[in-house]
Design an enzyme around this catalytic site. Sequence first.
Site, PDB file in Angstrom:
ATOM      1  N   MET A 180     130.381  32.565 -41.021  1.00 54.43           N
ATOM      2  CA  MET A 180     130.177  33.390 -42.029  1.00 54.43           C
ATOM      3  C   MET A 180     130.948  33.024 -43.214  1.00 54.43           C
ATOM      4  O   MET A 180     130.452  32.413 -44.251  1.00 54.43           O
ATOM      5  CB  MET A 180     130.147  35.014 -42.233  1.00 54.43           C
ATOM      6  CG  MET A 180     129.261  35.452 -41.069  1.00 54.43           C
ATOM      7  SD  MET A 180     127.453  35.175 -41.332  1.00 54.43           S
ATOM      8  CE  MET A 180     127.012  35.893 -42.690  1.00 54.43           C
ATOM      9  N   ASP A 213     142.112  30.394 -43.768  1.00 51.02           N
ATOM     10  CA  ASP A 213     142.246  31.145 -42.438  1.00 51.02           C
ATOM     11  C   ASP A 213     143.650  30.882 -41.526  1.00 51.02           C
ATOM     12  O   ASP A 213     144.333  30.069 -41.944  1.00 51.02           O
ATOM     13  CB  ASP A 213     141.086  30.158 -41.447  1.00 51.02           C
ATOM     14  CG  ASP A 213     140.575  30.989 -40.151  1.00 51.02           C
ATOM     15  OD1 ASP A 213     139.429  31.352 -40.056  1.00 51.02           O
ATOM     16  OD2 ASP A 213     141.260  31.410 -39.298  1.00 51.02           O
ATOM     17  N   VAL A 250     137.392  38.786 -38.953  1.00 53.38           N
ATOM     18  CA  VAL A 250     136.956  39.725 -37.615  1.00 53.38           C
ATOM     19  C   VAL A 250     136.641  41.105 -38.061  1.00 53.38           C
ATOM     20  O   VAL A 250     137.024  41.711 -38.964  1.00 53.38           O
ATOM     21  CB  VAL A 250     138.098  39.611 -36.610  1.00 53.38           C
ATOM     22  CG1 VAL A 250     138.164  38.195 -35.882  1.00 53.38           C
ATOM     23  CG2 VAL A 250     139.371  39.938 -37.285  1.00 53.38           C
ATOM     24  N   GLU A 251     135.460  41.433 -37.394  1.00 53.94           N
ATOM     25  CA  GLU A 251     135.121  42.867 -37.606  1.00 53.94           C
ATOM     26  C   GLU A 251     135.951  43.942 -37.049  1.00 53.94           C
ATOM     27  O   GLU A 251     135.548  44.781 -36.199  1.00 53.94           O
ATOM     28  CB  GLU A 251     133.480  42.870 -37.085  1.00 53.94           C
ATOM     29  CG  GLU A 251     132.849  44.066 -37.365  1.00 53.94           C
ATOM     30  CD  GLU A 251     132.100  44.075 -38.535  1.00 53.94           C
ATOM     31  OE1 GLU A 251     132.564  43.589 -39.590  1.00 53.94           O
ATOM     32  OE2 GLU A 251     131.480  45.291 -38.769  1.00 53.94           O
ATOM     33  N   LYS A 304     140.806  44.256 -41.550  1.00 55.11           N
ATOM     34  CA  LYS A 304     140.513  44.090 -42.771  1.00 55.11           C
ATOM     35  C   LYS A 304     141.148  44.783 -43.877  1.00 55.11           C
ATOM     36  O   LYS A 304     141.305  44.248 -44.870  1.00 55.11           O
ATOM     37  CB  LYS A 304     138.864  44.597 -42.715  1.00 55.11           C
ATOM     38  CG  LYS A 304     137.771  43.511 -41.994  1.00 55.11           C
ATOM     39  CD  LYS A 304     136.399  44.057 -42.375  1.00 55.11           C
ATOM     40  CE  LYS A 304     135.429  43.405 -41.628  1.00 55.11           C
ATOM     41  NZ  LYS A 304     135.374  41.790 -41.837  1.00 55.11           N
ATOM     42  N   SER A 337     129.640  43.929 -41.213  1.00 54.32           N
ATOM     43  CA  SER A 337     128.367  44.162 -40.813  1.00 54.32           C
ATOM     44  C   SER A 337     127.896  45.504 -40.626  1.00 54.32           C
ATOM     45  O   SER A 337     126.935  45.965 -40.854  1.00 54.32           O
ATOM     46  CB  SER A 337     128.204  43.699 -39.215  1.00 54.32           C
ATOM     47  OG  SER A 337     128.370  42.114 -39.180  1.00 54.32           O
ATOM     48  N   HIS A 381     127.133  41.834 -48.330  1.00 60.87           N
ATOM     49  CA  HIS A 381     126.763  41.391 -46.964  1.00 60.87           C
ATOM     50  C   HIS A 381     125.670  40.406 -46.911  1.00 60.87           C
ATOM     51  O   HIS A 381     124.584  40.578 -47.367  1.00 60.87           O
ATOM     52  CB  HIS A 381     126.068  42.751 -46.328  1.00 60.87           C
ATOM     53  CG  HIS A 381     125.862  42.638 -44.781  1.00 60.87           C
ATOM     54  ND1 HIS A 381     124.813  43.277 -44.120  1.00 60.87           N
ATOM     55  CD2 HIS A 381     126.292  41.694 -43.880  1.00 60.87           C
ATOM     56  CE1 HIS A 381     124.745  43.090 -42.797  1.00 60.87           C
ATOM     57  NE2 HIS A 381     125.568  41.884 -42.671  1.00 60.87           N
ATOM     58  N   ASN A 420     123.063  35.788 -41.650  1.00 60.48           N
ATOM     59  CA  ASN A 420     123.213  34.408 -40.789  1.00 60.48           C
ATOM     60  C   ASN A 420     121.871  33.990 -40.470  1.00 60.48           C
ATOM     61  O   ASN A 420     121.020  34.447 -40.154  1.00 60.48           O
ATOM     62  CB  ASN A 420     124.035  34.974 -39.621  1.00 60.48           C
ATOM     63  CG  ASN A 420     124.316  33.852 -38.727  1.00 60.48           C
ATOM     64  OD1 ASN A 420     124.371  32.535 -39.303  1.00 60.48           O
ATOM     65  ND2 ASN A 420     124.930  33.913 -37.683  1.00 60.48           N
ATOM     66  N   GLU A 458     123.011  42.359 -49.205  1.00 64.04           N
ATOM     67  CA  GLU A 458     123.083  43.640 -49.508  1.00 64.04           C
ATOM     68  C   GLU A 458     124.591  44.087 -50.096  1.00 64.04           C
ATOM     69  O   GLU A 458     125.650  43.578 -49.544  1.00 64.04           O
ATOM     70  CB  GLU A 458     123.385  44.523 -48.058  1.00 64.04           C
ATOM     71  CG  GLU A 458     121.825  44.671 -47.367  1.00 64.04           C
ATOM     72  CD  GLU A 458     121.915  45.214 -45.848  1.00 64.04           C
ATOM     73  OE1 GLU A 458     121.064  46.010 -45.736  1.00 64.04           O
ATOM     74  OE2 GLU A 458     123.162  45.357 -45.283  1.00 64.04           O
ATOM     75  N   ASN A 471     120.463  46.313 -40.841  1.00 66.57           N
ATOM     76  CA  ASN A 471     120.772  46.154 -39.485  1.00 66.57           C
ATOM     77  C   ASN A 471     120.360  47.773 -38.863  1.00 66.57           C
ATOM     78  O   ASN A 471     120.052  47.876 -37.796  1.00 66.57           O
ATOM     79  CB  ASN A 471     122.279  46.088 -39.233  1.00 66.57           C
ATOM     80  CG  ASN A 471     122.777  44.597 -39.272  1.00 66.57           C
ATOM     81  OD1 ASN A 471     121.735  43.901 -39.105  1.00 66.57           O
ATOM     82  ND2 ASN A 471     123.930  44.239 -39.644  1.00 66.57           N
TER      83      ASN A 471
HETATM   84  P1  NAI Z   1     134.051  34.305 -36.698  1.00 66.42           P
HETATM   85  O1  NAI Z   1     134.776  34.869 -35.577  1.00 66.42           O
HETATM   86  O2  NAI Z   1     133.090  33.270 -36.699  1.00 66.42           O
HETATM   87  O3  NAI Z   1     135.252  34.054 -37.928  1.00 66.42           O
HETATM   88  C1  NAI Z   1     136.306  34.819 -38.324  1.00 66.42           C
HETATM   89  C2  NAI Z   1     137.469  33.861 -38.778  1.00 66.42           C
HETATM   90  O4  NAI Z   1     138.412  34.711 -39.440  1.00 66.42           O
HETATM   91  C3  NAI Z   1     138.267  33.301 -37.554  1.00 66.42           C
HETATM   92  O5  NAI Z   1     138.085  31.843 -37.710  1.00 66.42           O
HETATM   93  C4  NAI Z   1     139.536  33.953 -37.734  1.00 66.42           C
HETATM   94  O6  NAI Z   1     140.579  33.161 -37.437  1.00 66.42           O
HETATM   95  C5  NAI Z   1     139.818  34.059 -39.167  1.00 66.42           C
HETATM   96  N1  NAI Z   1     140.761  35.413 -39.509  1.00 66.42           N
HETATM   97  C6  NAI Z   1     140.854  36.511 -38.860  1.00 66.42           C
HETATM   98  N2  NAI Z   1     141.976  37.174 -39.667  1.00 66.42           N
HETATM   99  C7  NAI Z   1     142.146  36.583 -40.571  1.00 66.42           C
HETATM  100  C8  NAI Z   1     142.840  36.815 -41.796  1.00 66.42           C
HETATM  101  N3  NAI Z   1     143.572  38.006 -41.888  1.00 66.42           N
HETATM  102  N4  NAI Z   1     142.939  35.926 -42.824  1.00 66.42           N
HETATM  103  C9  NAI Z   1     142.274  34.825 -42.776  1.00 66.42           C
HETATM  104  N5  NAI Z   1     141.401  34.504 -41.578  1.00 66.42           N
HETATM  105  C10 NAI Z   1     141.383  35.467 -40.490  1.00 66.42           C
HETATM  106  O7  NAI Z   1     133.437  35.861 -37.364  1.00 66.42           O
HETATM  107  P2  NAI Z   1     132.001  35.694 -38.235  1.00 66.42           P
HETATM  108  O8  NAI Z   1     130.739  35.697 -37.409  1.00 66.42           O
HETATM  109  O9  NAI Z   1     132.145  34.447 -39.184  1.00 66.42           O
HETATM  110  O10 NAI Z   1     132.107  37.229 -38.950  1.00 66.42           O
HETATM  111  C11 NAI Z   1     132.830  37.316 -39.912  1.00 66.42           C
HETATM  112  C12 NAI Z   1     132.445  38.810 -40.495  1.00 66.42           C
HETATM  113  O11 NAI Z   1     131.300  38.701 -41.120  1.00 66.42           O
HETATM  114  C13 NAI Z   1     132.748  39.735 -39.813  1.00 66.42           C
HETATM  115  O12 NAI Z   1     132.992  40.903 -40.265  1.00 66.42           O
HETATM  116  C14 NAI Z   1     131.119  40.011 -39.423  1.00 66.42           C
HETATM  117  O13 NAI Z   1     131.025  41.273 -38.698  1.00 66.42           O
HETATM  118  C15 NAI Z   1     130.597  39.767 -40.352  1.00 66.42           C
HETATM  119  N6  NAI Z   1     128.952  39.051 -40.452  1.00 66.42           N
HETATM  120  C16 NAI Z   1     128.608  38.311 -39.167  1.00 66.42           C
HETATM  121  C17 NAI Z   1     127.420  37.809 -39.174  1.00 66.42           C
HETATM  122  C18 NAI Z   1     127.097  36.875 -37.994  1.00 66.42           C
HETATM  123  O14 NAI Z   1     125.573  36.628 -37.802  1.00 66.42           O
HETATM  124  N7  NAI Z   1     127.805  36.246 -37.495  1.00 66.42           N
HETATM  125  C19 NAI Z   1     126.414  38.313 -40.149  1.00 66.42           C
HETATM  126  C20 NAI Z   1     126.951  39.145 -41.184  1.00 66.42           C
HETATM  127  C21 NAI Z   1     128.194  39.659 -41.257  1.00 66.42           C
END
Ligand code: NAI
Length: 466
Positions: free
Chosen positions: A67, A86, A144-145, A150, A172, A193, A196, A205, A243
């Site tokens: 995302m 990151d 991360v979720e 967060k 999410s 929000h 993807n 949202e 969702n």
């Molecule tokens: P992801 O796992 O692909 O990426 C998360 C990244 O955050 C990782 O690279 C990690 O190293 C990094 N990270 C962790 N803690 C950190 C911090 N304190 N500071 C900076 N970077 C940090 O996760 P994804 O899928 O991109 O999801 C991210 C958020 O978006 C989650 O809250 C998820 O629920 C939400 N989301 C995801 C969707 C999806 O389809 N994957 C759709 C809509 C929302």
Amino acid sequence: GFPRALEAGLAREAALCGPLVAGDITRNLIAVFQASERARRLTVEARDGDGSLAREPFAAVLGAGVMGAGIGALLLQNGIETRMRDLDGSALARGLSEISKQLARHAAQRRYSRAETEAMYSRLTHTTALVGFGRSDVVLEAIVEKLAVKRRALAEMEGLIPAGAIFATNTSALRVTEIQREARHPERVIGVHFFNPVHRMPLVEVIPGERTASWAVARAVALAQRLGKFPVVVKDGPGFLVNRLLLPYLDSACRLLLRGVPGPRIDAAAVAYGLPMGPLRLLDEVGIDIAVEVGATLHAAFGERAAPAPVLAELAGAGRLGRKCGIGFYRHPQRGNPVWDFVPPAGMAVTAAPPANDGELADYLLDRMVDEAARCLEEEIILTPAEVDLALVMGIGFPAFRGGLLRAADRGGLGAVVARLSARATAGEATSASPLLAKLAAESRGFESLAPRRTERAPAVAAIQI
Ligand code: NAI
């Protein structure tokens, strides 16, 4: 003679054009268009702060994952200077390469020239450290979720960003109110929000928490619009809107499997209805593990009616997590189409007659979604049926020619929806019509009859002018 032929021709033209101009599909498409124009022009009154920016904004993106990279690319394409962080250097590198790939793809499609693309990319900086965020107007958090993680990221940024900046979380399903609970400045924390893949899904949202200021809502709405998205403001609640509505639909597909309907048939019925892909294919795309997680959140929040059919847990337990691991409901070969590959264990079978044809299958898939949408209107998660319809067209690709979920339900008659839901309840499913749905059905009314009243009673987001 000629005059007669002309008259006959005009008459024929009128007969053919009439239904095209004034038919159902046209009216449905116009309704969706009008709702999207309202979302495009949505303005929010900023009561206690500055809703607008005098200069070009500067954005911080936290998390370079799926995302974060998508959001980063979107910001850059819209001329916004972006700084990405990151924690993990290799994740950051992957995110940057994903962004450059996305920008290059747009250049290849000739949407931008090479020079423009290079200018976009030059507005991106990156770091693994906590430096360089002092100019941020908006922080987009996509890490991360996990609530604790967060909250920690928010606390770190609070010390760095200017007073007028907003902190937008892409969560999410976590409550925005929970994320902002321990903040020093909860008023500027808000949910934004994205869906993807970010570059393809037009919906955003916008979710104010209980303590979010209206100026922060205004800024989030303006940002979504600047990024070319359609913002829909929803109240903070489990699964927000999309969702929350998606889950009963996906669960209904699992229950059809247990009634003995072959998976590919279920998916084909959804595609025949006009959805971009069937629910079981979609589950494979989303990831079975993710669907189990979101399902558990909604079950905990809503109790019995959101109890998931045992199918997804069975798949997850077998390590069949969907396309990302090559197998879920379908086997996903490297090349070519997915092949159906799942038989529910005999012990799970449900002895209830399956729907007979595509139309009945589609009703079965959508009825609980209609009921859940009624509950969202009752709880004022969303204020108008037109916004529900827009959100599903823009967020999951619900067919626009049907005018959206609730317009389609109105058309088919809410009495029929209620009757089908209660037939399912007698067959042992925990379904029942919500008080609003039951009331509308009993009075032979449609959701459409609600629109004006719901807009007037808009306490949670009273500042929004639609
Ligand atoms: P992801 O796992 O692909 O990426 C998360 C990244 O955050 C990782 O690279 C990690 O190293 C990094 N990270 C962790 N803690 C950190 C911090 N304190 N500071 C900076 N970077 C940090 O996760 P994804 O899928 O991109 O999801 C991210 C958020 O978006 C989650 O809250 C998820 O629920 C939400 N989301 C995801 C969707 C999806 O389809 N994957 C759709 C809509 C929302």
